[in-house]
Design a protein around this motif. Sequence first.
Motif, PDB file in Angstrom:
ATOM      1  N   ASP A  15      -2.075  -6.160   4.618  1.00 26.58           N
ATOM      2  CA  ASP A  15      -1.000  -7.104   3.994  1.00 26.58           C
ATOM      3  C   ASP A  15      -1.003  -6.930   2.516  1.00 26.58           C
ATOM      4  N   HIS A  61       0.454  -3.666   1.469  1.00 29.73           N
ATOM      5  CA  HIS A  61       1.848  -3.740   1.791  1.00 29.73           C
ATOM      6  C   HIS A  61       2.390  -4.731   0.599  1.00 29.73           C
ATOM      7  N   ASP A 111       2.763  -2.552  -2.485  1.00 31.96           N
ATOM      8  CA  ASP A 111       3.837  -1.371  -2.475  1.00 31.96           C
ATOM      9  C   ASP A 111       5.180  -2.241  -2.829  1.00 31.96           C
TER      10      ASP A 111
END
Length: 697
Positions: free
Chosen positions: A589, A592, A595
């Motif tokens: 997580d 992510h 990103d």
Amino acid sequence: MRSHLELHNSPHQTLKFYKLFVFQNTSPDHYTYPILLRSCTARVSEPEGKQIHDHVVKFGFDSDVYVRNTLINLYAVCGNMVSARQVFEESLVLDLVSWNTLLAGYVNLGDVMEAERVYDLMPERSTIASNSMIVSFGRKGSVVKARRLFDQIQGKDMVSWSAMISCYEQNGMCEEALVLFVDMNANGVMVDEVVVVSAISACTSLSVVWMGRSVHGLTEKVGIQDYVSLQNALIHLYSSCGEILDAQKLFNGGIVLDLVSWNSMISGYLMCGLVEDAKTLFDSMVEKDVVTWSAMISGYAQHGCFAEAVALFQEMQLLGIKPDESALVSVISACTNMAALDLGKWIHAYISKNKLRVNVILGTTLIDMYVKCGCVENALEVFHAMEEKGVSTWNALIRGLAMNGLVEKSLNMFADMKKTKTLPNEITFMGVLGACRHMGLVDEGRRYFSSMTQEHKIEPNVKHYGCMVDLLGRAGLLREAEELIESMPMAPDVATWGALLGACRKHHNNEMGERLGRKLIQLQPDHDGFHVLLSNIYASRGNWGDVFEIRRVMAQHGVVKIPGCSMIEANGIVHEFLAGDKTHPQINDIEHMLDEVAAKLKIEGYAPITSEVSLDIDEEEKETALFNHSEKLAVAFGLITIPPPAPIRIIKNLRICNDCHTVVKLISKAFDREIVVRDRHRFHHFKHGSCSCMEFW
């Protein structure tokens, strides 16, 4: 029968038999009422004593000196010196016991002035009375009066010597206490466990373990070594002086041990840094009191075991044990170091809910916690609510405001401190100079530095010089900073040289930086910071051969660079991240979110500052390395777990790098989040794309 009951510790039964006695119309005699009154005294029961007093008058025994003396003693023990004095003054006959009993009452109550008046009026001053006065003077710190009286006593007994030695020890005059103890022995006066405990306490205060061993030997010679109070004093002496094996031997061989013995041994282990031994003993205890818990919590906090201190405090709460001031101060300090703000706030609420008095120590610790967690408003609330403020309280706030970028408010607080006539100390000026350093106030810094000696008569220490060197260096005045180091009346420390070397890198003065770096590595080849700074200077010029040589030398000498580490509290749990950390259970997580952050920052025009990476790798690898800095991982985790509008609070063990500073600024704007980062030097409050440091850190 009545006397038998009284002597066998059943004073409550005595009054029952007296009622039967009266009911049967049996006539009391002059022995009856002293026994009954002593029973009331043993139970500290003034109401029952007053009833017996009424019977004394009713049956005509109020003129008996023995009865009246017992009445005086009853009221004195119950703290009612008005009634005790009234009985005394109404007595037709007064003997030495009458005077001594009244005097003892005032002494026990701590009323030195009245005790002194009674003593001066005494027709005959016994040794017992003089001893009582020495005790009274000692409790009030009137050591000179106590010694004068001690010297006047013709027939000094063991209690006289013990009272005077105790007087010295209680008032911090431990050398005098030990000299008198030696004189006592030289005069052939027998010692008891009371005077020996005072002597051992004096040895502990002076850290003279050799003298303590001599006193210990004396106790064995006279046969009093098994008294538990004496055992406890010796355990404390040996452990305080680092002789933990001697303390352990006493503890293990103790015939009679009490809770104080166990607490003393736990404290001894902790004083000697043997945390695991202390915990083993703590866990083996059947009975624990608040002192036991506080000792263990304080020991954990003092030895950097902050998570353990917090866990033990929480266990203490589950068991319903109310913490004392020591435990509260220690666990708040642990919260400060762990950035556990939620728990710190809960403890503050607990203090308020239970109406505990926030004294100087507790209040200062709360202020320190709040400022070091970036909660300035909370710190100010605590400060203004405190009835009494010490210099440490002002220092915590002055330094805390400066750390949080509120430099003007910090310096105004220093001006307010002086208005209250609170005298600043060395730590105060660390805060004031630090405030100037955080905003580059060079002229103001010079003025405050000069005022230390000229206005306040405080000689600057190495840390004050280090602050000035850092202030000058950050402002680009490198030559002046170096000249200040050369003029220091003491050897500069690591932090001072490090400040100048860091300034050389900041202002790209590579020539001075290389010269200083090489010199400092020669002086301290095991210091990681000097190697890293010099390596960074070489890397900034692309001198990779020199960078590799520095790393080779570091490996050769076993010097390891301290890794970057960031902590963040979420839902009451403190999470820790290292640079490039892949071990966190929510790492997928987090990556992510990183990103998503990268995509938003690209829109904001972010370009990675790859010069921060001191590695000979390509630009793409440098960008990857930058994005795995510990504070970026912590911020990403905060975006996932901490819902707005709550701020994301992070503590970093090193100085935040330029790239991370830029990234967090942009995140605060792109995600509309308030982010607070406390690095090694100061706080950065990021909001709407700007930082409270105003790019000066």
